[in-house]
Design an enzyme around this catalytic site. Structure first.
Site, PDB file in Angstrom:
ATOM      1  N   GLU A  49       0.208  -5.335  64.452  1.00  0.00           N
ATOM      2  CA  GLU A  49      -0.993  -6.073  64.832  1.00  0.00           C
ATOM      3  C   GLU A  49      -1.256  -5.906  66.327  1.00  0.00           C
ATOM      4  OE1 GLU A  49      -1.307 -10.052  62.081  1.00  0.00           O
ATOM      5  OE2 GLU A  49       0.216 -10.076  63.644  1.00  0.00           O
ATOM      6  N   CYS A  50      -2.402  -5.414  66.699  1.00  0.00           N
ATOM      7  CA  CYS A  50      -2.891  -5.354  68.072  1.00  0.00           C
ATOM      8  C   CYS A  50      -1.886  -4.665  68.997  1.00  0.00           C
ATOM      9  CB  CYS A  50      -3.261  -6.754  68.569  1.00  0.00           C
ATOM     10  SG  CYS A  50      -4.354  -6.746  70.007  1.00  0.00           S
ATOM     11  N   GLY A  51      -1.048  -5.406  69.722  1.00  0.00           N
ATOM     12  CA  GLY A  51      -0.034  -4.773  70.553  1.00  0.00           C
ATOM     13  C   GLY A  51       0.889  -3.893  69.741  1.00  0.00           C
TER      14      GLY A  51
ATOM     15  N   LEU B 292      -0.033  -2.283  67.052  1.00  0.00           N
ATOM     16  CA  LEU B 292      -0.845  -1.080  66.819  1.00  0.00           C
ATOM     17  C   LEU B 292      -0.679  -0.101  67.976  1.00  0.00           C
ATOM     18  CD1 LEU B 292      -3.420   0.574  65.731  1.00  0.00           C
ATOM     19  CD2 LEU B 292      -4.753  -1.019  67.112  1.00  0.00           C
TER      20      LEU B 292
ATOM     21  N   SER C  71      -3.473  -2.586  62.845  1.00  0.00           N
ATOM     22  CA  SER C  71      -4.827  -3.083  62.991  1.00  0.00           C
ATOM     23  C   SER C  71      -4.955  -3.896  64.266  1.00  0.00           C
ATOM     24  CB  SER C  71      -5.154  -3.957  61.775  1.00  0.00           C
ATOM     25  OG  SER C  71      -6.341  -4.686  61.958  1.00  0.00           O
TER      26      SER C  71
END
Length: 447
Positions: A328-330, A332, A424
């Site tokens: 998730e985010c970081g 990713l 994502s």
């Protein structure tokens, strides 16, 4: 017993005051909560109270889920008091006219009294007008007290207190003086996470002592005691479908620490054992069936992450063996080829880079367009995203999600996939994606 500590707007001192109150009351038994999608403020709450702070959000959750999350957390901690820090202004949400995503919606779902925090710098009689306006906008929101922040001196405090109490018929239970020593370090996503700084504990100690001195805590406890019963039903937060024992490796260190506690508990409820590992400090992965790499600040620690070649090779081998990885985010960004030219894991062969602030926090609605390790085609779920970076994918990238509200990675698409890896920009909460844990644990033992 419960209370919502709400602000008239952002930057009125909510986190300092709320965390300080939690610290000051911690000996009496406090379960902390934060309204809205936030990982950093809850880390301060947790440090102040010794109980894990939980998020409550009416975009992610129905009213019944908000009640379930609140009552469940109170039962787990055994605390007497639920102290809820609001987000932005009391009435700010995703719409200028309805309650979704607002602090007010959470207060109403829980039938919780509200204490309004006002930045009273240069205000006296006008503070009463502010309180009157906030009380009049929605009579269902029960504003039972006021805290004045940034008061100049004792005289200023007493004059403003009199104005609010006589003209707005609302008790003022404290006034916090202007004091630069109460400020703490910030960066682009807000406060520095508590896990990164040993000095945060000393700030929280100062905040607690200040609240003991300047706030009538007995009056605040009386407001909490007046809350009454929580009306309305409770609704399930997540699905519980997997009974096969699995081990989920969860990245947790200074670089990766953005996790909703409920996400981990949902995995545990689906027969997962959580095993923490550090992409910064460990040289290889633990014995795990799947990996969960959440958000954080990998860009701040990019050099150290690059230098830990054994860990990056271990993750690539895990991916090569076909094991599920969810980022998730970081997470990713760490799974990409690079962050600002620092070599990363290359699970996905694309660079990522930090950018000038393109888009801050945004709520997201997404639809799964193909089966993947956390959702199935056709599933619609909610989340939130931060965009201070971009993943430079190309036309060959394969996506699992269509973004119906929000930005995504590229062209309203998100959830890049490679084999059994999925990453994502969307941060999910177990209540907003109730199939997440059941699907990830099932894929962990099937793949």
């Amino acid at each position: 017993m419960r209370v919502v500590l709400a602000g008239t707007g952002s930057a009125v001192g909510k986190t300092t005051i709320a965390t300080g109150i939690m610290k000051a009351l911690s000996g009496r038994g406090v379960q902390p909560f934060k309204v809205g999608p936030d990982y950093i403020d809850p880390s301060y709450h947790t440090m102040a109270t010794g109980n894990t702070s939980r998020n409550l959000d009416s975009f992610f959750m129905s009213d019944g889920q908000i009640r379930e999350a609140f009552i469940r957390a109170m039962e787990i901690s055994g605390a007497r008091m639920g102290v809820i820090e609001g987000v932005r202004g009391l009435y700010e949400g995703i719409s200028p006219v309805n309650d979704v995503g607002s602090t007010a919606s959470v207060a109403k779902a829980l039938n919780a009294p509200v204490v309004l925090i006002i930045n009273s710098r240069s205000l006296v009689k006008s503070a009463a007008a502010i309180v009157l306006g906030f009380r009049a906008l929605d009579p269902e929101v029960r504003i039972k007290g006021v805290i004045l922040n940034q008061v100049k001196n004792r005289r200023h405090y007493l004059k403003t207190k009199r104005a609010v109490e006589e003209l707005a018929d609302t008790p003022v239970i404290g006034g916090i003086p202007r004091d630069e020593e109460l400020a703490v370090e910030q960066r682009h996503l807000g406060l520095v996470p508590a896990v990164e700084r040993e000095s945060i504990a000393s700030f929280i100690e100062k905040w607690g002592l200040a609240m003991e001195e300047y706030i009538d805590l007995d009056a605040l406890e009386d407001i909490m005691s007046s809350a009454g019963r929580i009306h309305g039903g409770r609704e399930r937060l997540w699905k519980k479908e997997n009974s096969k024992r699995v081990r989920i490796g969860v990245a947790f260190d200074e670089a990766f620490n953005f996790y909703y506690r409920e996400n981990l508990e949902a995995l545990e409820d689906n027969s997962a054992s959580i095993i923490h590992f550090s992409p910064l400090h460990d040289e290889e992965l633990p014995d795990a069936d799947a990996l969960y790499i959440g958000g954080g600040y990998p860009e701040v620690f990019a050099g150290a992450l690059e230098s830990n070649i054994p860990m990056r090779k271990s993750i690539m081998k895990f991916h090569g063996d076909g094991r599920p990885i969810f980022g998730e985010c970081g997470g990713l960004m760490y799974l990409m080829a690079s962050i600002n030219d620092h070599e990363m894991c290359r699970v996905f062969p694309y660079p990522s880079e930090m950018t000038p602030r393109v888009q801050g926090l945004s709520y997201v609605i997404s639809e799964a367009i193909e089966d993947n390790i956390i959702t199935e085609a056709g599933d619609v779920f909610r989340g939130h995203e931060f965009h201070y970076s971009r993943a430079l994918v190309d036309k060959n990238a394969r996506f699992a999600f269509r973004v119906l509200r929000g930005k995504g990675i590229m062209d309203s698409m998100d959830g890049v996939t490679s084999g059994s890896a999925l990453a994502s920009y969307i941060h999910i909460h177990a209540a907003s994606c109730p199939q997440f844990a059941a699907n990830l644990t099932r894929n962990a033992w099937e793949l």
